[in-house]
Motif scaffolding. Structure first.
Motif, mmCIF file in Angstrom:
data_model
loop_
_atom_site.group_PDB
_atom_site.id
_atom_site.type_symbol
_atom_site.label_atom_id
_atom_site.label_comp_id
_atom_site.label_asym_id
_atom_site.label_seq_id
_atom_site.Cartn_x
_atom_site.Cartn_y
_atom_site.Cartn_z
ATOM 1 N N GLN A 125 0.836 -1.204 0.000
ATOM 2 C CA GLN A 125 0.000 0.000 0.000
ATOM 3 C C GLN A 125 0.870 1.252 0.000
ATOM 4 N N PHE A 126 1.965 1.138 0.735
ATOM 5 C CA PHE A 126 2.868 2.262 0.890
ATOM 6 C C PHE A 126 3.682 2.508 -0.375
ATOM 7 N N SER A 127 3.698 1.517 -1.283
ATOM 8 C CA SER A 127 4.436 1.708 -2.525
ATOM 9 C C SER A 127 3.617 2.513 -3.534
ATOM 10 N N GLN A 128 2.356 2.721 -3.213
ATOM 11 C CA GLN A 128 1.487 3.479 -4.106
ATOM 12 C C GLN A 128 1.536 4.952 -3.698
ATOM 13 N N THR A 129 2.103 5.777 -4.559
ATOM 14 C CA THR A 129 2.301 7.171 -4.152
ATOM 15 C C THR A 129 0.981 7.923 -3.999
ATOM 16 N N SER A 130 -0.074 7.421 -4.643
ATOM 17 C CA SER A 130 -1.382 8.083 -4.518
ATOM 18 C C SER A 130 -1.952 7.936 -3.110
ATOM 19 N N LEU A 131 -1.343 7.086 -2.306
ATOM 20 C CA LEU A 131 -1.813 6.871 -0.934
ATOM 21 C C LEU A 131 -1.942 8.186 -0.164
ATOM 22 N N VAL A 132 -0.929 9.032 -0.305
ATOM 23 C CA VAL A 132 -0.905 10.274 0.457
ATOM 24 C C VAL A 132 -2.094 11.173 0.082
ATOM 25 N N ASP A 133 -2.287 11.376 -1.216
ATOM 26 C CA ASP A 133 -3.409 12.205 -1.652
ATOM 27 C C ASP A 133 -4.739 11.605 -1.235
ATOM 28 N N ASN A 134 -4.768 10.286 -1.284
ATOM 29 C CA ASN A 134 -5.958 9.564 -0.852
ATOM 30 C C ASN A 134 -6.335 9.877 0.584
ATOM 31 N N ILE A 135 -5.336 9.801 1.443
ATOM 32 C CA ILE A 135 -5.558 10.074 2.867
ATOM 33 C C ILE A 135 -5.964 11.529 3.064
#
Ligand code: C2E
Ligand code: MG
Ligand code: MG
Ligand code: MG
Length: 283
Positions: A125-135
């Motif tokens: 999950q952490f390898s997906q850079t969109s994670l941050v924007d998602n949160i």
């Protein structure tokens, strides 16, 4: 005779491998369906201040109520979810569900205003850079203050993606989201690496807490971890505190927070609400 026995063994072996593969495939398709059918939910385990005995937050822990198998624990399906890529969908669901829940608690209960809900972020999950924007966009959508959300990520997951980790974590941290290392001591980071990463908290793995009452050397190790964390400006949480003896040792060493069966097992949402309706104190 011997040949036949050998053939039978081979048959059994293949049969077992096939069963295993079929089982894995079924688990994956079941999880896919389970996400759609709302079979997943979160329990919440309180995290306590060792000094004031007050709850300072909850860790959201994923549960799967399978229609045939009953309750399935994360240890039985998170790895598969990572390997199959289902973790992205699952992880996003956890983010929005946990944020929605804490927002509700803050709105309903005055004493919930400063609580942080921790969510676990897996390596993939952490390898997906969109994670941050998602949160960040989830927080915005819900109008949830970032300080009410904490992410827990293992040192291994961070170190494996050290390059992007710094950028991702500092983006979250500067937005006000709290960042915690999970299961500290079990991964392969060297202690000196820690300072490179924007962190707020370090969670000591349960295996160290278990050993703490077994020998003085083990106490020294935990003491060293706590001192290291404090020198880096991090709060410390002890995971899996089960006895009063462990609690006392940890408090005396300056460990700020504790989580474990001594205080409370993971609670259902209904139990959390009943608790918040009360006085938010252990005693
Ligand atoms: P974790 O993040 O280290 O979570 C702590 C685990 O320790 C939880 O197990 C919790 O129920 C258990 N625990 C808490 N206090 C005690 C205690 O006093 N004694 C003992 N023996 N155990 C205690 P759980 O809920 O089975 O979760 C296992 C792991 O699954 C978590 O370890 C985390 O790595 C993963 N996980 C759980 N929920 C999620 C999720 O939403 N997303 C991801 N990616 N992983 C999750
Ligand atoms: Mg955790
Ligand atoms: Mg942990
Ligand atoms: Mg753990």
């Amino acid at each position: 005779q011997a040949k036949e026995a050998g053939r039978d063994k081979m048959k059994v072996f293949n049969r077992r491998m096939l069963d295993k593969a079929m089982h894995a495939m079924k688990l994956e398709s079941d999880l896919r369906a389970g996400i759609l059918n709302n079979e997943l939910y979160l329990d919440y385990q309180p995290i306590y201040s060792l000094e004031s005995k007050e709850v300072i937050g909850f860790e959201a822990l994923l549960r799967w109520l399978h229609p045939e198998r009953g309750l399935v624990m994360p240890s039985e399906f998170i790895l598969m979810a990572e390997e199959s890529g289902l973790i992205f969908e699952l992880g996003n669901w956890v983010i929005s569900e946990a944020c929605r829940e804490i927002k509700g608690w803050i709105t309903k209960y005055e004493n919930a205003a400063d609580l942080a809900v921790s969510i676990n972020i897996s390596g993939r999950q952490f390898s997906q850079t969109s994670l941050v924007d998602n949160i960040l966009s989830t927080l915005k959508q819900l109008d949830l203050p970032p300080k009410n959300l904490k992410i827990e990520i293992t040192e291994t997951a961070i170190m494996e993606r050290a390059g992007q980790a710094v950028e991702m974590l500092s983006k979250l941290q500067s937005a006000g989201v709290l960042v915690s290392i999970d299961d500290f001591g079990t991964g392969y980071s060297s202690m000196s690496n820690l300072q490179e990463f924007p962190l707020d908290q370090l969670k000591i793995d349960i295996t160290f807490i278990r050993r703490i009452t077994k020998s003085p050397e083990n106490i020294e190790i935990v003491k060293a971890i706590i001192n290291l964390a404090h020198n880096l400006g991090l709060y410390v949480v002890a995971e899996g505190v089960e006895t009063e003896q462990q609690e006392t040792i940890l408090r005396n060493m300056g460990c700020e927070f504790g989580q474990g069966y001594l205080f409370s097992k993971p609670m259902t949402v209904a139990e959390v609400e009943a608790f918040l309706k009360g006085n938010n104190s252990l005693y």
